[in-house]
Design a protein around this motif. Sequence first.
Motif, PDB file in Angstrom:
ATOM      1  N   SER A 129       2.797  16.287 -11.776  1.00  0.00           N
ATOM      2  CA  SER A 129       3.552  15.422 -12.684  1.00  0.00           C
ATOM      3  C   SER A 129       4.542  14.561 -11.911  1.00  0.00           C
ATOM      4  N   GLU A 130       5.121  15.135 -10.870  1.00  0.00           N
ATOM      5  CA  GLU A 130       6.059  14.396 -10.038  1.00  0.00           C
ATOM      6  C   GLU A 130       5.363  13.230  -9.339  1.00  0.00           C
ATOM      7  N   TYR A 131       4.135  13.459  -8.891  1.00  0.00           N
ATOM      8  CA  TYR A 131       3.431  12.382  -8.193  1.00  0.00           C
ATOM      9  C   TYR A 131       2.884  11.336  -9.156  1.00  0.00           C
ATOM     10  N   VAL A 132       2.658  11.698 -10.407  1.00  0.00           N
ATOM     11  CA  VAL A 132       2.375  10.686 -11.431  1.00  0.00           C
ATOM     12  C   VAL A 132       3.617   9.810 -11.599  1.00  0.00           C
ATOM     13  N   TYR A 133       4.774  10.444 -11.598  1.00  0.00           N
ATOM     14  CA  TYR A 133       6.050   9.720 -11.668  1.00  0.00           C
ATOM     15  C   TYR A 133       6.168   8.732 -10.513  1.00  0.00           C
ATOM     16  N   TYR A 134       5.831   9.171  -9.289  1.00  0.00           N
ATOM     17  CA  TYR A 134       5.917   8.289  -8.124  1.00  0.00           C
ATOM     18  C   TYR A 134       4.963   7.101  -8.241  1.00  0.00           C
ATOM     19  N   ILE A 135       3.760   7.350  -8.741  1.00  0.00           N
ATOM     20  CA  ILE A 135       2.782   6.269  -8.920  1.00  0.00           C
ATOM     21  C   ILE A 135       3.302   5.231  -9.902  1.00  0.00           C
ATOM     22  N   LEU A 136       3.836   5.705 -11.034  1.00  0.00           N
ATOM     23  CA  LEU A 136       4.368   4.775 -12.028  1.00  0.00           C
ATOM     24  C   LEU A 136       5.603   4.046 -11.504  1.00  0.00           C
ATOM     25  N   GLU A 137       6.366   4.711 -10.640  1.00  0.00           N
ATOM     26  CA  GLU A 137       7.550   4.065 -10.069  1.00  0.00           C
ATOM     27  C   GLU A 137       7.151   2.892  -9.182  1.00  0.00           C
ATOM     28  N   ILE A 138       6.189   3.091  -8.273  1.00  0.00           N
ATOM     29  CA  ILE A 138       5.822   1.991  -7.380  1.00  0.00           C
ATOM     30  C   ILE A 138       5.101   0.890  -8.140  1.00  0.00           C
ATOM     31  N   LEU A 139       4.348   1.232  -9.172  1.00  0.00           N
ATOM     32  CA  LEU A 139       3.734   0.196 -10.007  1.00  0.00           C
ATOM     33  C   LEU A 139       4.812  -0.619 -10.727  1.00  0.00           C
ATOM     34  N   SER A 140       5.890   0.047 -11.100  1.00  0.00           N
ATOM     35  CA  SER A 140       7.006  -0.646 -11.750  1.00  0.00           C
ATOM     36  C   SER A 140       7.682  -1.625 -10.788  1.00  0.00           C
ATOM     37  N   VAL A 141       7.836  -1.204  -9.520  1.00  0.00           N
ATOM     38  CA  VAL A 141       8.449  -2.098  -8.541  1.00  0.00           C
ATOM     39  C   VAL A 141       7.503  -3.259  -8.226  1.00  0.00           C
ATOM     40  N   ASN A 142       6.205  -2.983  -8.179  1.00  0.00           N
ATOM     41  CA  ASN A 142       5.229  -4.063  -8.021  1.00  0.00           C
ATOM     42  C   ASN A 142       5.333  -5.058  -9.176  1.00  0.00           C
ATOM     43  N   LEU A 143       5.581  -4.528 -10.373  1.00  0.00           N
ATOM     44  CA  LEU A 143       5.769  -5.401 -11.536  1.00  0.00           C
ATOM     45  C   LEU A 143       6.981  -6.306 -11.348  1.00  0.00           C
ATOM     46  N   LEU A 144       8.061  -5.760 -10.820  1.00  0.00           N
ATOM     47  CA  LEU A 144       9.246  -6.575 -10.557  1.00  0.00           C
ATOM     48  C   LEU A 144       8.911  -7.686  -9.567  1.00  0.00           C
ATOM     49  N   TYR A 145       8.145  -7.355  -8.550  1.00  0.00           N
ATOM     50  CA  TYR A 145       7.731  -8.343  -7.552  1.00  0.00           C
ATOM     51  C   TYR A 145       6.838  -9.413  -8.189  1.00  0.00           C
ATOM     52  N   VAL A 146       5.824  -8.974  -8.928  1.00  0.00           N
ATOM     53  CA  VAL A 146       4.886  -9.909  -9.562  1.00  0.00           C
ATOM     54  C   VAL A 146       5.616 -10.822 -10.545  1.00  0.00           C
TER      55      VAL A 146
END
Length: 218
Positions: A129-146
């Motif tokens: 569950s923690e690593y699902v959290y990490y995946i969603l976190e980096i996707l969120s930062v990618n969203l900020l970049y995009v």
Amino acid sequence: MRKLVLFALVWFVFVVWGLELGVAWLFKSMTGSWISKSSSVYLSKVWVINCLRFLGLLVLLRWLSVGFSDLTAGEFGRRELKHSTVIVLFLLAIEVAYLRGYSLQILGEFRYHLRISSNVGVAILSLASEYVYYILEILSVNLLYVGSLRLSNEGLAILFPVLLWGFAHTLNVIVAHSIEALLLGIYAAVFAFLMYFSAQRTGSLKVPIFVWLVSMVL
């Protein structure tokens, strides 16, 4: 510029930091601690964050009129692997120098989950569950970049992740000493700059994903 500021504010409040601090405060009010002291509390907290973050991602993607696949756009070949490896090794060297030692992060995380739950199966579930959290976190930062790139330019597309995600790690001051929180913010800002500078150089958003997840394992 107004739309960019609105996008960044919504991202900051409803996708990453505001969401996370709000959920953490809610659980603190119920348990009396910012830190999860049982697996049931940890799993409840992390999945509330995961589900709300995923929903926030979808809403902002729709608002920007971009697809989910845009968050992972680009190739990942030898060039991207080389950039990623250099960043990972550089950041690992900083951690080893600061901590004066080295231990595999994923093992440390697993030991934490075993401490709050004597059941190995539950500990593995918590770790996953923690690593699902990490995946969603980096996707969120990618969203900020995009989003920043779509609404402004390449300079701000790097600057926003550096400041709003990287240096904003100083908000961990609620659970850490102020100096430690400041150092974490500086470290995360460097982390973000290297990831998104390389993403621009390679044209691949798979680079930040790879760097982040490998760093979370190592």
